[in-house]
Design a protein around this motif. Structure first.
Motif, PDB file in Angstrom:
ATOM      1  N   PHE A  76      10.257   8.172  -9.569  1.00 48.95           N
ATOM      2  CA  PHE A  76      10.173   7.004  -8.690  1.00 48.95           C
ATOM      3  C   PHE A  76       8.719   6.700  -8.353  1.00 48.95           C
ATOM      4  CE2 PHE A  76       9.572   5.580  -4.302  1.00 48.95           C
ATOM      5  CZ  PHE A  76      10.181   4.333  -4.364  1.00 48.95           C
ATOM      6  N   MET A  77       7.965   7.740  -7.985  1.00 49.73           N
ATOM      7  CA  MET A  77       6.556   7.553  -7.627  1.00 49.73           C
ATOM      8  C   MET A  77       5.748   7.045  -8.810  1.00 49.73           C
ATOM      9  SD  MET A  77       5.988   8.116  -4.488  1.00 49.73           S
ATOM     10  CE  MET A  77       6.754   8.869  -3.074  1.00 49.73           C
ATOM     11  N   ARG A 102       6.902   5.331 -11.338  1.00 49.91           N
ATOM     12  CA  ARG A 102       7.360   3.997 -11.709  1.00 49.91           C
ATOM     13  C   ARG A 102       6.916   2.939 -10.709  1.00 49.91           C
ATOM     14  NH1 ARG A 102       8.292   4.260 -16.966  1.00 49.91           N
ATOM     15  NH2 ARG A 102      10.339   5.060 -17.570  1.00 49.91           N
ATOM     16  N   VAL A 103       6.950   3.256  -9.421  1.00 53.36           N
ATOM     17  CA  VAL A 103       6.647   2.256  -8.409  1.00 53.36           C
ATOM     18  C   VAL A 103       5.144   1.988  -8.317  1.00 53.36           C
ATOM     19  CG1 VAL A 103       6.256   3.714  -6.357  1.00 53.36           C
ATOM     20  CG2 VAL A 103       7.405   1.489  -6.109  1.00 53.36           C
ATOM     21  N   THR A 104       4.330   2.931  -8.810  1.00 50.22           N
ATOM     22  CA  THR A 104       2.876   2.775  -8.759  1.00 50.22           C
ATOM     23  C   THR A 104       2.391   1.885  -9.901  1.00 50.22           C
ATOM     24  OG1 THR A 104       2.685   5.008  -7.855  1.00 50.22           O
ATOM     25  CG2 THR A 104       0.672   3.992  -8.695  1.00 50.22           C
ATOM     26  N   GLY A 112      12.307   2.908  -9.018  1.00 51.65           N
ATOM     27  CA  GLY A 112      10.871   2.658  -8.987  1.00 51.65           C
ATOM     28  C   GLY A 112      10.462   1.325  -9.578  1.00 51.65           C
TER      29      GLY A 112
END
Length: 214
Positions: free
Chosen positions: A134-135, A137-139, A168
């Protein structure tokens, strides 16, 4: 911590500037009519145009087309809501294809992934896989396709990979599609708002890491 924060802010600033320049001047280089032709081509299939775009988005990694541009194009053609949905479906299909191919043909696809991504993914524990993905992908600073290949190469559970990617990537797809829906006016509150949220996404891993240390 401050050095990491400055580096991350610098990276995301560069990414956003490049996207802005592509959106702003890409039309001057390729002419606005190109987008109109793509839109007309998709719409010529009628209700099947949605499927055509999903297939295009799914094959995007192998066409070496930047994901952000694809999302923006989805907003131009379909608007924010439908554009977000079809772009997300296409992206999940494409990411899954990258994952499956990399898991089957490791020797070939290992060339597409940097060592730092493989090293990071190899350290993921099963209980942390969804959160870490998630981290990543969301960045905005993390490239989508190398992470997909890397997840397949390192044997991360597909369910964790899919869920981490969905959670993400979803917000970013919506933001870029929202940006594409208002592409006629790039210097607007809409654009500024999107970039502010993307900046916050870029800083999220830093704050999460800091909270753990505290």
């Amino acid at each position: 911590m401050k050095v990491d924060l400055i580096k991350r802010i610098t990276k995301i600033a560069i990414v956003l500037i490049v996207i802005t320049l592509l959106l702003r001047y890409g039309g001057a280089i390729q002419h606005r009519v190109d987008i109109d032709k793509i839109q007309a081509f998709v719409e010529s299939f009628g209700i099947w145009g949605v499927l055509v775009f999903i297939i295009f988005a799914a094959l995007r990694p192998f066409l070496f087309i930047p994901s952000a541009i694809t999302f923006v194009l989805g907003g131009v053609i379909f608007g924010t809501l439908l554009g977000s949905l079809v772009s997300l479906i296409g992206l999940l299909a494409g990411s899954s294809l990258c994952y499956l191919l990399a898991s089957k043909f490791q020797g070939v696809f290992s060339k597409f992934v940097g060592d730092k991504y493989i090293a990071k993914l190899e350290k993921i524990k099963e209980k942390d896989a969804i959160k870490t993905l998630f981290m990543m992908r969301v960045t905005p600073g993390f490239p989508i396709d190398p992470v997909s290949y890397g997840a397949g190469l390192t044997g991360i559970n597909y369910y964790d990979f899919f869920l981490g990617t969905l959670l993400g990537i979803g917000p970013k797809v919506f933001l870029y599609t929202f940006l594409g829906d208002g592409i006629e006016d790039l210097v607007s509150i809409r654009t500024i708002g999107v970039f502010i949220v993307l900046f916050l996404f870029a800083l999220l891993p830093i704050f999460v890491k800091k909270s753990k240390l505290e």
